[in-house]
Write a protein that holds these residues in place. Structure first.
Motif, PDB file in Angstrom:
ATOM      1  N   GLY A  22      -1.382   6.612   6.828  1.00 12.78           N
ATOM      2  CA  GLY A  22      -1.903   5.256   6.890  1.00 12.78           C
ATOM      3  C   GLY A  22      -3.008   5.018   5.877  1.00 12.78           C
ATOM      4  O   GLY A  22      -3.074   3.952   5.260  1.00 12.78           O
ATOM      5  N   ILE A  23      -3.869   6.020   5.669  1.00 18.43           N
ATOM      6  CA  ILE A  23      -4.986   5.852   4.735  1.00 18.43           C
ATOM      7  C   ILE A  23      -4.481   5.696   3.305  1.00 18.43           C
ATOM      8  O   ILE A  23      -5.062   4.935   2.520  1.00 18.43           O
ATOM      9  CB  ILE A  23      -5.997   7.020   4.847  1.00 18.43           C
ATOM     10  CG1 ILE A  23      -7.263   6.732   4.046  1.00 18.43           C
ATOM     11  CG2 ILE A  23      -5.360   8.344   4.438  1.00 18.43           C
ATOM     12  CD1 ILE A  23      -8.040   5.535   4.520  1.00 18.43           C
ATOM     13  N   SER A  76      -1.670   4.264   2.498  1.00 20.05           N
ATOM     14  CA  SER A  76      -1.145   2.901   2.432  1.00 20.05           C
ATOM     15  C   SER A  76      -2.270   1.872   2.368  1.00 20.05           C
ATOM     16  O   SER A  76      -2.127   0.827   1.730  1.00 20.05           O
ATOM     17  CB  SER A  76      -0.263   2.641   3.658  1.00 20.05           C
ATOM     18  OG  SER A  76       0.442   1.433   3.522  1.00 20.05           O
ATOM     19  N   LYS A  77      -3.386   2.183   2.993  1.00 20.63           N
ATOM     20  CA  LYS A  77      -4.530   1.280   2.966  1.00 20.63           C
ATOM     21  C   LYS A  77      -5.208   1.274   1.598  1.00 20.63           C
ATOM     22  O   LYS A  77      -5.553   0.213   1.063  1.00 20.63           O
ATOM     23  CB  LYS A  77      -5.536   1.693   4.044  1.00 20.63           C
ATOM     24  CG  LYS A  77      -6.797   0.846   4.084  1.00 20.63           C
ATOM     25  CD  LYS A  77      -7.756   1.332   5.168  1.00 20.63           C
ATOM     26  CE  LYS A  77      -9.016   0.492   5.203  1.00 20.63           C
ATOM     27  NZ  LYS A  77      -9.966   0.969   6.257  1.00 20.63           N
ATOM     28  N   PRO A 109      -1.808   0.547  -1.504  1.00 20.21           N
ATOM     29  CA  PRO A 109      -0.595  -0.097  -0.967  1.00 20.21           C
ATOM     30  C   PRO A 109       0.482  -0.339  -2.019  1.00 20.21           C
ATOM     31  O   PRO A 109       1.666  -0.412  -1.679  1.00 20.21           O
ATOM     32  CB  PRO A 109      -1.129  -1.423  -0.403  1.00 20.21           C
ATOM     33  CG  PRO A 109      -2.403  -1.677  -1.155  1.00 20.21           C
ATOM     34  CD  PRO A 109      -2.992  -0.331  -1.405  1.00 20.21           C
ATOM     35  N   ASN A 115      -2.363   8.614  10.585  1.00 18.95           N
ATOM     36  CA  ASN A 115      -3.296   7.768   9.849  1.00 18.95           C
ATOM     37  C   ASN A 115      -4.045   8.576   8.791  1.00 18.95           C
ATOM     38  O   ASN A 115      -4.016   8.273   7.602  1.00 18.95           O
ATOM     39  CB  ASN A 115      -4.283   7.101  10.802  1.00 18.95           C
ATOM     40  CG  ASN A 115      -5.060   5.981  10.143  1.00 18.95           C
ATOM     41  OD1 ASN A 115      -4.527   5.278   9.278  1.00 18.95           O
ATOM     42  ND2 ASN A 115      -6.310   5.807  10.518  1.00 18.95           N
ATOM     43  N   GLU A 167      -3.194   2.092  13.913  1.00 24.16           N
ATOM     44  CA  GLU A 167      -3.782   1.741  12.620  1.00 24.16           C
ATOM     45  C   GLU A 167      -2.851   2.112  11.477  1.00 24.16           C
ATOM     46  O   GLU A 167      -2.678   1.342  10.522  1.00 24.16           O
ATOM     47  CB  GLU A 167      -5.131   2.439  12.444  1.00 24.16           C
ATOM     48  CG  GLU A 167      -5.847   2.004  11.163  1.00 24.16           C
ATOM     49  CD  GLU A 167      -7.270   2.499  11.062  1.00 24.16           C
ATOM     50  OE1 GLU A 167      -7.876   2.305   9.995  1.00 24.16           O
ATOM     51  OE2 GLU A 167      -7.774   3.086  12.044  1.00 24.16           O
ATOM     52  N   TYR A 226       0.054  -0.332  11.215  1.00 28.66           N
ATOM     53  CA  TYR A 226      -0.394  -1.613  10.651  1.00 28.66           C
ATOM     54  C   TYR A 226      -0.410  -1.560   9.124  1.00 28.66           C
ATOM     55  O   TYR A 226       0.150  -2.445   8.453  1.00 28.66           O
ATOM     56  CB  TYR A 226      -1.781  -1.957  11.181  1.00 28.66           C
ATOM     57  CG  TYR A 226      -2.412  -3.146  10.469  1.00 28.66           C
ATOM     58  CD1 TYR A 226      -2.023  -4.448  10.770  1.00 28.66           C
ATOM     59  CD2 TYR A 226      -3.368  -2.945   9.473  1.00 28.66           C
ATOM     60  CE1 TYR A 226      -2.581  -5.529  10.101  1.00 28.66           C
ATOM     61  CE2 TYR A 226      -3.937  -4.029   8.805  1.00 28.66           C
ATOM     62  CZ  TYR A 226      -3.538  -5.304   9.111  1.00 28.66           C
ATOM     63  OH  TYR A 226      -4.076  -6.372   8.447  1.00 28.66           O
ATOM     64  N   HIS A 227      -1.045  -0.548   8.554  1.00 28.72           N
ATOM     65  CA  HIS A 227      -1.162  -0.464   7.095  1.00 28.72           C
ATOM     66  C   HIS A 227       0.185  -0.177   6.435  1.00 28.72           C
ATOM     67  O   HIS A 227       0.479  -0.720   5.356  1.00 28.72           O
ATOM     68  CB  HIS A 227      -2.182   0.606   6.718  1.00 28.72           C
ATOM     69  CG  HIS A 227      -3.589   0.252   7.080  1.00 28.72           C
ATOM     70  ND1 HIS A 227      -4.238  -0.858   6.571  1.00 28.72           N
ATOM     71  CD2 HIS A 227      -4.489   0.854   7.919  1.00 28.72           C
ATOM     72  CE1 HIS A 227      -5.460  -0.933   7.061  1.00 28.72           C
ATOM     73  NE2 HIS A 227      -5.635   0.089   7.881  1.00 28.72           N
ATOM     74  N   LYS A 257       2.345  -3.378   6.614  1.00 23.88           N
ATOM     75  CA  LYS A 257       1.777  -4.403   5.732  1.00 23.88           C
ATOM     76  C   LYS A 257       2.126  -4.124   4.276  1.00 23.88           C
ATOM     77  O   LYS A 257       2.484  -5.045   3.525  1.00 23.88           O
ATOM     78  CB  LYS A 257       0.260  -4.444   5.909  1.00 23.88           C
ATOM     79  CG  LYS A 257      -0.438  -5.513   5.069  1.00 23.88           C
ATOM     80  CD  LYS A 257      -1.943  -5.510   5.320  1.00 23.88           C
ATOM     81  CE  LYS A 257      -2.645  -6.572   4.471  1.00 23.88           C
ATOM     82  NZ  LYS A 257      -4.119  -6.551   4.680  1.00 23.88           N
ATOM     83  N   ALA A 258       2.040  -2.872   3.857  1.00 22.81           N
ATOM     84  CA  ALA A 258       2.310  -2.523   2.468  1.00 22.81           C
ATOM     85  C   ALA A 258       3.799  -2.501   2.155  1.00 22.81           C
ATOM     86  O   ALA A 258       4.220  -2.928   1.078  1.00 22.81           O
ATOM     87  CB  ALA A 258       1.693  -1.159   2.145  1.00 22.81           C
TER      88      ALA A 258
END
Length: 287
Positions: A64-65, A67-68, A71, A89, A108, A111-112, A115-116
C-alpha cells in the motif's frame, strides 16, 4: 511453442527494498521511493513476458505504501493489463501484527491500491510469506476483504486440503506457493526468493516438476531487485547513520543476499525456465 510447455504462474512481490529496510530500522523520517529502480525492474519483467510468454499477464503484489508514494507505476502496471493484488500496507510480518492493527492496515492498503490501479483488489500475499497455516485469526480477516490468498507454503494437494479443512476456510481460496523436499540440504526448497537467485535453474525446475506432478500449480514469486543486477535498491553505508556501528556494518552487508548475490543471473535463469514452462496469466484466473 507455447503449447509444448508446461503451465506456470509468474508473480512479483512489487516493493521498494530500500524504503522497507529503512523503515524497519527506523532510520528515515520522511519516506521515499526509488522510482527509477522500480521503473527499470518493471521494464525488464514486462519485456520478458513479451519475449517468452506472448505478452501474457501476471500478478503484481504491491504494498500500500508503494501505491501511495508512487501511484503512477501501479497505474502503469494496471494499464498494461496485469493484476494488482495486495502485499499488505507496509512490508511487515503479518504474524507480528495484532489482528485489529492488521485489519486497519489491510483497509489502508486496499484504498491506495484501488485508487492508483482502478482495479478491485481481490488477492493478498503476506510480506515474506508471513502467515502460518494455523493462523486462524489473520486468515479470517483476509476472508472479509479478498477472494484469494497466496501466502502459504505447501508441498502437496493433500496438505493444502488439510490446511483448508483444519482452518474451516470457506470464503477464501488458498493458492499456495509450492515447496518441495529435494535432499537433506534442500528440505523445503521454495519457488522464489533467495532460493531462485542463489541456486541453479536445474533445482528450481526440479521443484516445479515435482509440484506439477503433485497437482500443485507451479507459482514463482520474484521481486524487483531480482532483476536489476546492480545495487540500485541497496541502502548505502552513509544512509545507515544513526545505527550503532556494528549494527550498521551488519545491515550494510546483510543486504547482499537480496541485492547482490545471484542477481545478475536471475533474468537468465528465468529465461531458461521459460523454455520449459509458460506463464498462464494472473492468479485471479485460478479462482
Amino acid at each position: 511453442m507455447i503449447e509444448d510447455r508446461k503451465p506456470m504462474w509468474i508473480t512479483v512481490d512489487f516493493e521498494d527494498f530500500s524504503h522497507d529496510l529503512k523503515r524497519s530500522l527506523q532510520i528515515e523520517a520522511s519516506p521515499s521511493i526509488r522510482k527509477k529502480s522500480l521503473d527499470e525492474a518493471y521494464f525488464k519483467i514486462n519485456n520478458h513476458l513479451k519475449n517468452f510468454h506472448n505478452s501474457s499477464k501476471i500478478t503484481f503484489f504491491c504494498t500500500g505504501i508503494l501505491s501511495k508514494l508512487y501511484p503512477d507505476i501501479v497505474k502503469r502496471i494496471s494499464d498494461d493489463g496485469h493484476e494488482i493484488a495486495c502485499h499488505y500496507n507496509f512490508h511487515d510480518d503479518v504474524y507480528s501484527s495484532q489482528v485489529n492493527v492488521f485489519e486497519e492496515n489491510i483497509n489502508e492498503a486496499i484504498y491506495h491500491l484501488e485508487k492508483a490501479s482502478g482495479q478491485k483488489i481481490v488477492g493478498f500475499r503476506a510480506p515474506r510469506l508471513s502467515i502460518k497455516a494455523s493462523d486462524h485469526n489473520h486468515l479470517d480477516i483476509l476472508s472479509k476483504y479478498f477472494l484469494y490468498d497466496s501466502s502459504i507454503l505447501c508441498s502437496s494437494k493433500e496438505e493444502l486440503v488439510n490446511i483448508v479443512n483444519k482452518n474451516n476456510i470457506t470464503n477464501l481460496e488458498i493458492i499456495p506457493i509450492p515447496k518441495q523436499y529435494i535432499s537433506t540440504i534442500f528440505k523445503n526448497y521454495r519457488l522464489g526468493g533467495s532460493y531462485f537467485k542463489l541456486f541453479s535453474s536445474r533445482l528450481t525446475l526440479k521443484v516445479m516438476d515435482k509440484s506439477y506432478e503433485s497437482n500443485l500449480n507451479p507459482i514463482l514469486y520474484l521481486h524487483p531487485y531480482d532483476f536489476n543486477g546492480n545495487d540500485s535498491f541497496m541502502v548505502g553505508f552513509s544512509e545507515l547513520d544513526g545505527l550503532p556501528i556494528l549494527r550498521k556494518i551488519y545491515w550494510y552487508f546483510r543486504q547482499y543476499q537480496w541485492n547482490k548475490i545471484g542477481n545478475k543471473s536471475s533474468l537468465k535463469k528465468l529465461e531458461l525456465i521459460s523454455t520449459y514452462y509458460c506463464n498462464q496469466g494472473p492468479l485471479k484466473e485460478l479462482i
